[in-house]
Design a protein around this motif. Sequence first.
Motif, PDB file in Angstrom:
ATOM      1  N   GLN A 193       0.807  -1.219   0.000  1.00 28.43           N
ATOM      2  CA  GLN A 193       0.000   0.000   0.000  1.00 28.43           C
ATOM      3  C   GLN A 193       0.841   1.270   0.000  1.00 28.43           C
ATOM      4  N   PHE A 194       2.147   1.144   0.190  1.00 30.43           N
ATOM      5  CA  PHE A 194       3.001   2.321   0.304  1.00 30.43           C
ATOM      6  C   PHE A 194       3.618   2.710  -1.034  1.00 30.43           C
ATOM      7  N   ALA A 195       3.697   4.014  -1.280  1.00 25.92           N
ATOM      8  CA  ALA A 195       4.368   4.570  -2.449  1.00 25.92           C
ATOM      9  C   ALA A 195       5.637   5.266  -1.958  1.00 25.92           C
ATOM     10  N   PRO A 196       6.817   4.723  -2.238  1.00 22.32           N
ATOM     11  CA  PRO A 196       8.061   5.260  -1.659  1.00 22.32           C
ATOM     12  C   PRO A 196       8.270   6.754  -1.901  1.00 22.32           C
ATOM     13  N   ALA A 197       7.953   7.238  -3.095  1.00 26.73           N
ATOM     14  CA  ALA A 197       8.175   8.660  -3.376  1.00 26.73           C
ATOM     15  C   ALA A 197       7.304   9.540  -2.483  1.00 26.73           C
ATOM     16  N   ALA A 198       6.055   9.125  -2.271  1.00 28.94           N
ATOM     17  CA  ALA A 198       5.146   9.887  -1.411  1.00 28.94           C
ATOM     18  C   ALA A 198       5.597   9.818   0.044  1.00 28.94           C
ATOM     19  N   THR A 199       6.116   8.654   0.460  1.00 33.90           N
ATOM     20  CA  THR A 199       6.626   8.513   1.820  1.00 33.90           C
ATOM     21  C   THR A 199       7.846   9.396   2.035  1.00 33.90           C
ATOM     22  N   ASP A 200       8.798   9.305   1.121  1.00 39.23           N
ATOM     23  CA  ASP A 200      10.054  10.050   1.265  1.00 39.23           C
ATOM     24  C   ASP A 200       9.845  11.557   1.166  1.00 39.23           C
ATOM     25  N   GLY A 201       8.857  11.971   0.373  1.00 41.33           N
ATOM     26  CA  GLY A 201       8.652  13.405   0.170  1.00 41.33           C
ATOM     27  C   GLY A 201       7.802  14.077   1.220  1.00 41.33           C
ATOM     28  N   PHE A 202       7.199  13.302   2.121  1.00 40.91           N
ATOM     29  CA  PHE A 202       6.213  13.850   3.048  1.00 40.91           C
ATOM     30  C   PHE A 202       6.809  14.915   3.971  1.00 40.91           C
ATOM     31  N   TYR A 203       7.993  14.666   4.492  1.00 42.20           N
ATOM     32  CA  TYR A 203       8.637  15.642   5.384  1.00 42.20           C
ATOM     33  C   TYR A 203       9.885  16.268   4.761  1.00 42.20           C
ATOM     34  N   ALA A 204      10.149  15.999   3.488  1.00 39.51           N
ATOM     35  CA  ALA A 204      11.365  16.509   2.849  1.00 39.51           C
ATOM     36  C   ALA A 204      11.377  18.038   2.838  1.00 39.51           C
ATOM     37  N   GLY A 205      12.345  18.623   3.511  1.00 43.08           N
ATOM     38  CA  GLY A 205      12.468  20.077   3.549  1.00 43.08           C
ATOM     39  C   GLY A 205      11.480  20.776   4.454  1.00 43.08           C
ATOM     40  N   PHE A 206      10.712  20.008   5.237  1.00 44.17           N
ATOM     41  CA  PHE A 206       9.696  20.620   6.101  1.00 44.17           C
ATOM     42  C   PHE A 206      10.281  21.009   7.447  1.00 44.17           C
ATOM     43  N   ALA A 207       9.876  22.170   7.938  1.00 50.54           N
ATOM     44  CA  ALA A 207      10.224  22.620   9.288  1.00 50.54           C
ATOM     45  C   ALA A 207       8.961  23.148   9.945  1.00 50.54           C
ATOM     46  N   PRO A 208       8.705  22.783  11.204  1.00 47.44           N
ATOM     47  CA  PRO A 208       7.490  23.260  11.882  1.00 47.44           C
ATOM     48  C   PRO A 208       7.441  24.780  11.952  1.00 47.44           C
ATOM     49  N   ASP A 209       6.244  25.315  11.810  1.00 50.65           N
ATOM     50  CA  ASP A 209       6.017  26.755  11.924  1.00 50.65           C
ATOM     51  C   ASP A 209       5.847  27.103  13.403  1.00 50.65           C
ATOM     52  N   PRO A 210       6.718  27.946  13.964  1.00 50.20           N
ATOM     53  CA  PRO A 210       6.594  28.291  15.390  1.00 50.20           C
ATOM     54  C   PRO A 210       5.258  28.937  15.744  1.00 50.20           C
ATOM     55  N   ALA A 211       4.573  29.493  14.756  1.00 51.00           N
ATOM     56  CA  ALA A 211       3.297  30.164  15.022  1.00 51.00           C
ATOM     57  C   ALA A 211       2.122  29.192  15.047  1.00 51.00           C
ATOM     58  N   LEU A 212       2.327  27.930  14.656  1.00 44.84           N
ATOM     59  CA  LEU A 212       1.208  26.993  14.557  1.00 44.84           C
ATOM     60  C   LEU A 212       0.504  26.755  15.894  1.00 44.84           C
ATOM     61  N   PRO A 213       1.205  26.529  17.010  1.00 44.16           N
ATOM     62  CA  PRO A 213       0.484  26.317  18.274  1.00 44.16           C
ATOM     63  C   PRO A 213      -0.460  27.461  18.625  1.00 44.16           C
ATOM     64  N   ALA A 214      -0.047  28.687  18.377  1.00 45.66           N
ATOM     65  CA  ALA A 214      -0.907  29.825  18.688  1.00 45.66           C
ATOM     66  C   ALA A 214      -2.153  29.826  17.807  1.00 45.66           C
ATOM     67  N   ARG A 215      -2.004  29.434  16.547  1.00 46.12           N
ATOM     68  CA  ARG A 215      -3.165  29.398  15.654  1.00 46.12           C
ATOM     69  C   ARG A 215      -4.122  28.280  16.061  1.00 46.12           C
ATOM     70  N   LEU A 216      -3.587  27.158  16.523  1.00 41.77           N
ATOM     71  CA  LEU A 216      -4.451  26.074  16.980  1.00 41.77           C
ATOM     72  C   LEU A 216      -5.202  26.469  18.254  1.00 41.77           C
ATOM     73  N   ALA A 217      -4.577  27.277  19.090  1.00 39.72           N
ATOM     74  CA  ALA A 217      -5.241  27.745  20.304  1.00 39.72           C
ATOM     75  C   ALA A 217      -6.453  28.607  19.970  1.00 39.72           C
ATOM     76  N   GLU A 218      -6.439  29.244  18.809  1.00 41.89           N
ATOM     77  CA  GLU A 218      -7.553  30.094  18.374  1.00 41.89           C
ATOM     78  C   GLU A 218      -8.596  29.324  17.577  1.00 41.89           C
ATOM     79  N   PHE A 219      -8.314  28.059  17.271  1.00 42.60           N
ATOM     80  CA  PHE A 219      -9.224  27.237  16.474  1.00 42.60           C
ATOM     81  C   PHE A 219     -10.444  26.872  17.307  1.00 42.60           C
ATOM     82  N   THR A 220     -11.639  27.149  16.805  1.00 45.14           N
ATOM     83  CA  THR A 220     -12.843  27.008  17.633  1.00 45.14           C
ATOM     84  C   THR A 220     -13.711  25.809  17.279  1.00 45.14           C
ATOM     85  N   ALA A 221     -13.487  25.163  16.142  1.00 42.24           N
ATOM     86  CA  ALA A 221     -14.325  24.008  15.791  1.00 42.24           C
ATOM     87  C   ALA A 221     -14.065  22.866  16.768  1.00 42.24           C
ATOM     88  N   PRO A 222     -15.092  22.136  17.186  1.00 45.10           N
ATOM     89  CA  PRO A 222     -14.894  21.002  18.092  1.00 45.10           C
ATOM     90  C   PRO A 222     -13.897  20.000  17.511  1.00 45.10           C
TER      91      PRO A 222
END
Length: 279
Positions: A193-222
């Motif tokens: 079921q796995f596609a190696p290119a999709a697996t390898d590319g999922f986090y390639a070059g990704f870095a967490p956004d430091p602002a994301l936790p604050a935006r999630l704190a403002e998220f109001t949908a259940p």
Amino acid sequence: MESFTSWDGTELAYRVVGSGPPLVCIPGGPGQAVEYLGELGGLTRSRTLILLDNRGTGASGVPADPATYRVDRLVDDVEALRQHLGLDRMDLFGHSASGGICLLYAARHPGRLNHLVLVAPSLRVVGLPSDLEVDRVLAARAHEPWHATAVTALHAEATTPEEQQRYRWEAAPLLYGRWSPAAQAQAAAEPAQFAPAATDGFYAGFAPDPALPARLAEFTAPTLLLAGEHDIWPTAAAVRQLATLFGSHELVVQPDSGHFPWVDDPAAFAASVEAFLAR
């Protein structure tokens, strides 16, 4: 399978099963075809599941630009699917790695969600550890006959693809509450079921956004955060830490379950999700 053209011209496939209000489901892996979600423990009795194959996986097309496999770029496919379905707002479901896609979607398009369901979500996009108290979780299952072999395989470093597959199979019981026939069948189906290119590319070059936790704190949908008691990635303790980022949320730790709680106890899983979505 049905299909639609995403934002960059890539043709994406999705399957529609069940009856009732729609629940848009994004698979994890990363890079795994959506078939592993099955019918999510019988949620099809009360929900129409819209089961997306992420780009390059399952029946979906391979993108021209491999950079679009990255977790934050897949958010645009979720939005393109919402538009294709003609939904002003939707209920969104993510599991494991796709929990990261859904967290980023919630931050980017908060007004498009009625409910968010995150099952065993990856915490990498928010920069949180996924293995809090993992030694305690592993030790609690030391009585299992497969335990020693599974833990050894979990920490082993493979040198060949064949070794990698063998270690993956030997460690697989750690991902389930019970090493039942249903668990074994799902684990046996996974390699294809796995596609190696999709697996390898999922986090390639990704870095967490430091602002994301604050935006999630403002998220109001259940938001429902559902963890398996025996899951090792993320552990229930790690999901509890994620829960502190949300205002409106419900946390469920499903007993005697691992990374795939709809396989371990379909009735309990479906009941938790159905009750949450009905509120």
